[in-house]
Write a protein that holds these residues in place. Structure first.
Motif, short mmCIF file in Angstrom:
data_model
loop_
_atom_site.label_atom_id
_atom_site.label_comp_id
_atom_site.label_asym_id
_atom_site.label_seq_id
_atom_site.Cartn_x
_atom_site.Cartn_y
_atom_site.Cartn_z
N THR A 11 0.89 -1.21 -0.12
CA THR A 11 0.26 0.01 -0.12
C THR A 11 0.91 1.30 0.07
OG1 THR A 11 -0.08 -0.21 2.53
CG2 THR A 11 -1.91 -1.25 1.15
N GLU A 256 -13.49 4.12 -0.33
CA GLU A 256 -13.07 2.95 -1.21
C GLU A 256 -11.74 2.90 -1.19
OE1 GLU A 256 -15.59 2.77 -4.48
OE2 GLU A 256 -17.46 2.68 -3.36
N GLN A 258 -9.26 4.41 0.67
CA GLN A 258 -8.61 4.36 1.72
C GLN A 258 -8.71 2.61 2.24
OE1 GLN A 258 -9.13 6.80 5.50
NE2 GLN A 258 -10.48 5.00 6.20
N ALA A 259 -9.74 2.02 1.81
CA ALA A 259 -9.78 0.59 2.27
C ALA A 259 -8.87 -0.12 1.33
CB ALA A 259 -11.20 0.05 2.11
N ARG A 262 -5.25 0.33 2.05
CA ARG A 262 -4.82 -0.15 3.38
C ARG A 262 -5.01 -1.66 3.37
NH1 ARG A 262 -7.10 4.60 7.55
NH2 ARG A 262 -5.36 6.19 6.87
N GLY A 263 -5.08 -2.13 2.31
CA GLY A 263 -5.56 -3.70 2.25
C GLY A 263 -6.69 -4.35 2.75
N GLU A 264 -7.72 -3.49 2.94
CA GLU A 264 -8.83 -3.78 3.51
C GLU A 264 -9.76 -4.21 2.56
OE1 GLU A 264 -9.73 -0.43 5.84
OE2 GLU A 264 -7.97 -0.75 7.28
N PRO A 265 -10.93 -5.08 2.87
CA PRO A 265 -11.74 -5.03 2.04
C PRO A 265 -12.55 -3.76 1.30
CG PRO A 265 -12.16 -6.52 3.67
CD PRO A 265 -11.39 -5.58 4.07
#
Length: 385
Positions: A11, A256, A258-259, A262-265
């Protein structure tokens, strides 16, 4: 040709001067769009440590203390850092405007605009036409950096690939900006001749990244989803992304992004009921900023972007596109189907696209790229574009 989807290995965050930008996402300044209300809405969805840039401010208008321009330099109480985009063609006025901005503590970050492809700007040697004049470009960047330096305000520079395919300027512009102390550069990967049409050439962002080694390089062009941003970073190695048209009617895109970074869904797109609530929030922020009447008139242009792809009848769309009061807005939004799911048709390009066209330039503009003569009349334009 469709681009392949490639996931990045890591990221991204970056530093611009004293500011950590995490995730490495920047809201591009857009005339008539990125006022304090829209910036606040995007920030509410995204990270408070990303950058959200105000509408373009004209250096000459700052020097002349133009009332509308000084009013446009408005930031919310919790906006930090305050990012301002400055347009100018004259090193002297650029220096003076920068001194006013930093001396009066009106911004924490200045971004310089050399990317505008609008004919009324390029025909006088401004915007995307100006980096062709390498010496003048250098003097303008130097003037801003030196004026901002004592206050510790970082200066960044945004530009296009060039005037057209035969007159590419971005590599020289990147190296010059780096030499003169800019803290980062951003490339809209289209020529001025393309305007907003066709496909952005992301390979140019990769080449700029290779040419400019000591400062961050940000990529701009065709980021309409979080996946597009991840793909751009993976394909080009750029240090961050600049998002413009992709967030029109979609301020939640910053959540979206930001997620994704940061490697988030990545959250699913909102239902129509949620979009209605966001549109209502946008209306109230505009009313707070501009007053109810002017705020509702400003909101009208956003309606089609918010409702793109959703099953909304023509009469209801017309009503929202002519809304005049907050009460009327609430009634109309209440008539939308709150359970309608986010449609696939809402994805993809939005906002102006148009067609490519020959760039109108001043007579003899291409004769001597080392000519540092300030173009006549190029700074006689309103702030905001």
């Amino acid at each position: 040709m469709a681009r392949m989807s490639i996931a990045p290995e890591t990221t991204k965050s970056l530093r611009i001067g004293p500011y950590a930008v995490d995730p490495a996402v920047v809201l591009a300044p857009m005339a008539g769009i990125t006022n304090v209300a829209f910036r606040q809405l995007c920030r509410e969805f995204g990270s408070p440590t990303s950058l959200y840039v105000c509408e373009m401010i004209t250096a000459r208008a700052v020097v002349e203390r133009d009332a509308k321009t000084m009013e446009m330099i408005t930031f919310g109480e919790h906006e930090h850092p305050r990012s301002l985009q400055l347009y100018g063609v004259d090193p002297a006025s650029m220096s003076e405007a920068t001194k006013i901005i930093v001396g009066e503590d009106r911004a924490d970050h200045i971004d310089m605009n050399f990317g505008c492809p609008v004919p009324k700007v390029t025909r006088k040697g401004g915007g995307a036409a100006l980096p062709y004049k390498r010496r003048l470009f250098r003097e303008i960047v130097r003037a801003a950096v030196r004026a901002a330096e004592p206050a510790g305000v970082p200066v960044t520079v945004k530009f296009r690939i060039g005037i057209d395919d035969e007159h590419l300027t971005y590599l020289d512009a990147g190296r010059i900006a780096e030499d003169e102390g800019a803290q980062a550069v951003a490339l809209h990967a289209r020529t001025a001749a393309q305007r907003y049409s066709g496909q952005a050439d992301w390979s140019a962002i990769a080449r700029l990244k290779e040419a400019v080694g000591s400062i961050p390089v940000l990529g701009n062009g065709d980021i309409f989803s979080a996946r597009d941003a991840l793909d751009m970073v993976a394909r080009t190695g750029c240090d961050g992304v600049v998002v413009g048209r992709g967030c029109l009617g979609r301020p939640w895109l910053f959540g979206e992004l930001q997620a994704a970074f940061r490697g988030e869904p990545i959250p699913p797109g909102p239902t129509l009921g949620r979009v209605a609530a966001i549109l209502g929030r946008h209306g109230r922020l505009l009313a707070d900023h501009l007053g109810e009447d002017k705020g509702m008139r400003d909101l009208r242009k956003h309606v089609a972007w918010y409702l793109k792809g959703f099953p909304v009848g023509a009469e209801l769309r017309r009503g929202l596109a002519m809304v005049s009061t907050l009460g009327e807005l609430d009634d109309l939004l209440g008539a939308l189907d709150p359970h309608a799911e986010f449609p696939p048709d809402a994805e993809g390009p939005r906002g102006r696209q148009g067609s490519p066209a020959k760039v109108v330039l001043p007579e003899g503009w291409l004769d001597d790229p080392e000519d540092a003569t300030v173009p006549v009349g190029a700074d006689v334009m309103h702030s905001g574009g």
